[in-house]
Design a protein around this motif. Structure first.
Motif, PDB file in Angstrom:
ATOM      1  N   GLY A  10      -7.657   4.320 -28.594  1.00 24.24           N
ATOM      2  CA  GLY A  10      -8.594   5.039 -29.563  1.00 24.24           C
ATOM      3  C   GLY A  10      -8.031   5.436 -30.827  1.00 24.24           C
ATOM      4  N   VAL A  11      -8.551   6.476 -31.532  1.00 20.97           N
ATOM      5  CA  VAL A  11      -8.212   6.936 -32.870  1.00 20.97           C
ATOM      6  C   VAL A  11      -6.747   7.136 -32.989  1.00 20.97           C
ATOM      7  N   GLY A  12      -6.340   7.801 -31.973  1.00 20.52           N
ATOM      8  CA  GLY A  12      -4.653   7.876 -31.988  1.00 20.52           C
ATOM      9  C   GLY A  12      -3.942   6.754 -32.090  1.00 20.52           C
ATOM     10  N   ARG A  13      -4.345   5.610 -31.419  1.00 19.25           N
ATOM     11  CA  ARG A  13      -3.577   4.226 -31.319  1.00 19.25           C
ATOM     12  C   ARG A  13      -3.928   3.743 -32.746  1.00 19.25           C
ATOM     13  N   GLY A  70      -3.467   5.034 -15.666  1.00 17.85           N
ATOM     14  CA  GLY A  70      -2.245   5.041 -14.626  1.00 17.85           C
ATOM     15  C   GLY A  70      -2.520   4.225 -13.323  1.00 17.85           C
ATOM     16  N   PRO A  71      -3.738   4.608 -12.556  1.00 18.28           N
ATOM     17  CA  PRO A  71      -3.795   3.816 -11.262  1.00 18.28           C
ATOM     18  C   PRO A  71      -4.173   2.550 -11.557  1.00 18.28           C
ATOM     19  N   HIS A  72      -4.602   1.993 -12.868  1.00 14.98           N
ATOM     20  CA  HIS A  72      -5.024   0.902 -12.985  1.00 14.98           C
ATOM     21  C   HIS A  72      -4.391   0.019 -13.840  1.00 14.98           C
ATOM     22  N   GLY A  73      -3.084   0.354 -14.454  1.00 16.80           N
ATOM     23  CA  GLY A  73      -2.212  -0.439 -14.914  1.00 16.80           C
ATOM     24  C   GLY A  73      -2.763  -1.328 -16.397  1.00 16.80           C
ATOM     25  N   GLN A  74      -3.961  -0.395 -16.758  1.00 18.64           N
ATOM     26  CA  GLN A  74      -4.630  -1.077 -17.767  1.00 18.64           C
ATOM     27  C   GLN A  74      -4.057  -0.489 -19.318  1.00 18.64           C
ATOM     28  N   ASP A  75      -3.937  -1.508 -20.077  1.00 19.43           N
ATOM     29  CA  ASP A  75      -4.070  -0.694 -21.675  1.00 19.43           C
ATOM     30  C   ASP A  75      -5.300  -1.112 -22.293  1.00 19.43           C
ATOM     31  N   PHE A  76      -5.908   0.130 -22.465  1.00 18.84           N
ATOM     32  CA  PHE A  76      -7.348  -0.015 -23.381  1.00 18.84           C
ATOM     33  C   PHE A  76      -7.393  -0.387 -24.708  1.00 18.84           C
ATOM     34  N   GLY A  77      -6.241  -0.121 -25.241  1.00 22.86           N
ATOM     35  CA  GLY A  77      -6.068  -0.210 -26.834  1.00 22.86           C
ATOM     36  C   GLY A  77      -6.989   0.783 -27.751  1.00 22.86           C
ATOM     37  N   ALA A  78      -7.209   0.501 -28.842  1.00 19.06           N
ATOM     38  CA  ALA A  78      -7.746   1.189 -29.760  1.00 19.06           C
ATOM     39  C   ALA A  78      -9.436   1.118 -29.655  1.00 19.06           C
ATOM     40  N   HIS A  79      -9.970  -0.157 -29.424  1.00 21.66           N
ATOM     41  CA  HIS A  79     -11.425  -0.342 -29.666  1.00 21.66           C
ATOM     42  C   HIS A  79     -12.085  -0.137 -28.324  1.00 21.66           C
ATOM     43  N   GLY A  80     -13.244   0.054 -28.422  1.00 19.83           N
ATOM     44  CA  GLY A  80     -14.117   0.165 -27.231  1.00 19.83           C
ATOM     45  C   GLY A  80     -14.771  -0.999 -27.064  1.00 19.83           C
ATOM     46  N   ARG A  81     -16.092  -1.094 -26.559  1.00 16.33           N
ATOM     47  CA  ARG A  81     -16.893  -2.237 -26.321  1.00 16.33           C
ATOM     48  C   ARG A  81     -18.070  -2.608 -27.114  1.00 16.33           C
ATOM     49  N   PHE A  82     -17.976  -1.856 -28.417  1.00 16.64           N
ATOM     50  CA  PHE A  82     -19.126  -1.711 -29.252  1.00 16.64           C
ATOM     51  C   PHE A  82     -18.590  -2.473 -30.791  1.00 16.64           C
ATOM     52  N   ASP A  83     -17.810  -3.530 -30.284  1.00 13.89           N
ATOM     53  CA  ASP A  83     -17.225  -4.364 -31.709  1.00 13.89           C
ATOM     54  C   ASP A  83     -18.498  -4.966 -32.395  1.00 13.89           C
ATOM     55  N   ASP A  84     -19.574  -5.389 -31.664  1.00 11.50           N
ATOM     56  CA  ASP A  84     -20.629  -6.190 -32.377  1.00 11.50           C
ATOM     57  C   ASP A  84     -21.513  -5.220 -33.022  1.00 11.50           C
ATOM     58  N   GLU A  85     -21.381  -3.884 -33.116  1.00  8.81           N
ATOM     59  CA  GLU A  85     -22.169  -3.034 -33.981  1.00  8.81           C
ATOM     60  C   GLU A  85     -21.538  -2.157 -34.943  1.00  8.81           C
TER      61      GLU A  85
END
Length: 343
Positions: A22-25, A289-304
């Protein structure tokens, strides 16, 4: 020189909490692009590792420190790790948070306490750790990452709003103390709008639909740019980011009762969309943690989401024009509220 602005200075030592997403990233990347050394503090291993790689690619030097900011001793130890590695701390950005999307009566006492410990006390503990190293040098800047919700509570986010209000009061008190002491250490706060970050897929959600930010939605890089600017111009006590933040805060100052009714009418639906939340909840454990997933800085609202904020330019370059624009926005927002409430 103590207390001077350093808008063109690179090579600083910067600490960013909540740096794994998110913002921190985005903020960590922005500081790194200036050539700064960036200490990345968060819980999630996958996100921290990816953030460190982004910092290095952007031109900065990265230090990864896994820490839960609700643990005061752990935060103190993290600050010492940064000083041991880089020699000192120039900028400390308090950003880490968690939340619950639910009516107040559906948030358990332990859940409410946890949000408060991370989102409010995490800022307190981070500030204390930063001051321990900044005050002896009589220099340094602490940036508190806030929100329009630091002034204006909205439905379904009572724990988060309460924590952000607390940060606002705490920071004002600290600022007065630093000014009284004629300290070279500065503190400032950046109030943010709705942002396109992964938080809406990893917060604990008890709403009927999937969580979403209240429109208009801004990209996290807009917030990061404001935070970097605030860190270099910390004589300003506060920065507002986004026209929606300015309009909300001014309407709340002019007509808080009308705003209560407007938010009661609109903001329950405005914070959710069709579908059920099926992602992890990061209240107690990091989302990656349990999913081993990197979420990055952006969410799912790039289109708006929008990648710039004219209001932010006004805030940075305020004067008679900025004051006129801001007051005008507040008056228009109050009139709009009045018209919508009467319907």
């Amino acid at each position: 020189m103590r207390g001077t602005d350093t808008s063109h200075q690179g090579g600083r030592v910067v600490v960013v909490t909540g740096a794994s997403g998110g913002v921190g990233r985005a903020t960590a990347r922005a500081f790194a692009a200036r050539g700064d050394k960036v200490a990345l503090l968060a819980r999630g291993r996958e996100g921290l590792a990816a953030a460190a790689e982004e910092v290095r690619r952007a031109g900065g030097e990265a230090l990864v420190v896994g820490v839960d900011v609700s643990d005061a001793q752990a935060v103190d130890d993290a600050a010492q790790q940064v000083v041991d590695a880089f020699g000192h701390i120039d900028v400390w950005v308090n950003n880490a948070f968690t939340g619950v999307f639910a009516p107040f009566t559906e948030i358990g006492p332990d859940e409410f306490r946890r949000v408060t410990e991370v989102t409010y006390l995490g800022f307190v503990f981070g500030t204390r750790a930063a001051l321990r190293h900044m005050l002896p040098r009589d220099r340094g800047t602490i940036v508190q990452v806030g929100s329009a919700l630091a002034y204006r509570g909205i439905p379904l986010q009572s724990a988060y709003c309460g924590a952000k209000h607390a940060i606002q009061g705490f920071n004002e008190s600290l600022r007065c103390e630093l000014l009284h002491a004629r300290s070279g250490v500065r503190t400032t706060m950046v109030q943010l709008p709705g942002l396109n970050t992964p938080q809406f897929d990893w917060v604990l959600n008890r709403m009927e639909g999937r969580a979403r930010p209240v429109a208009p939605v801004y990209q996290p890089e807009v917030a990061a740019k404001a935070i970097v600017h605030a860190a270099s111009h910390a004589r300003r006590r506060e920065y507002w980011v986004g026209g929606s933040t300015a309009a909300t805060l001014l309407a709340n100052a002019v007509a808080p009762g009308l705003l209560d009714r407007y938010l009661a009418r609109t903001n329950v639906d405005a914070q959710q969309q069709t579908g059920r939340h099926d992602g992890p909840a990061n209240l107690w454990e990091p989302a990656d943690g349990p999913h081993g997933q990197d979420f990055g800085a952006h969410g799912r609202f790039d289109d708006e989401a929008v990648g710039n904020s004219p209001q932010q330019w006004v805030s940075r370059n305020r004067g008679w024009m900025g004051a006129a624009v801001t007051v005008g926005a507040g008056i228009l927002a109050a009139r709009k509220l009045a018209g919508q409430v009467r319907r």
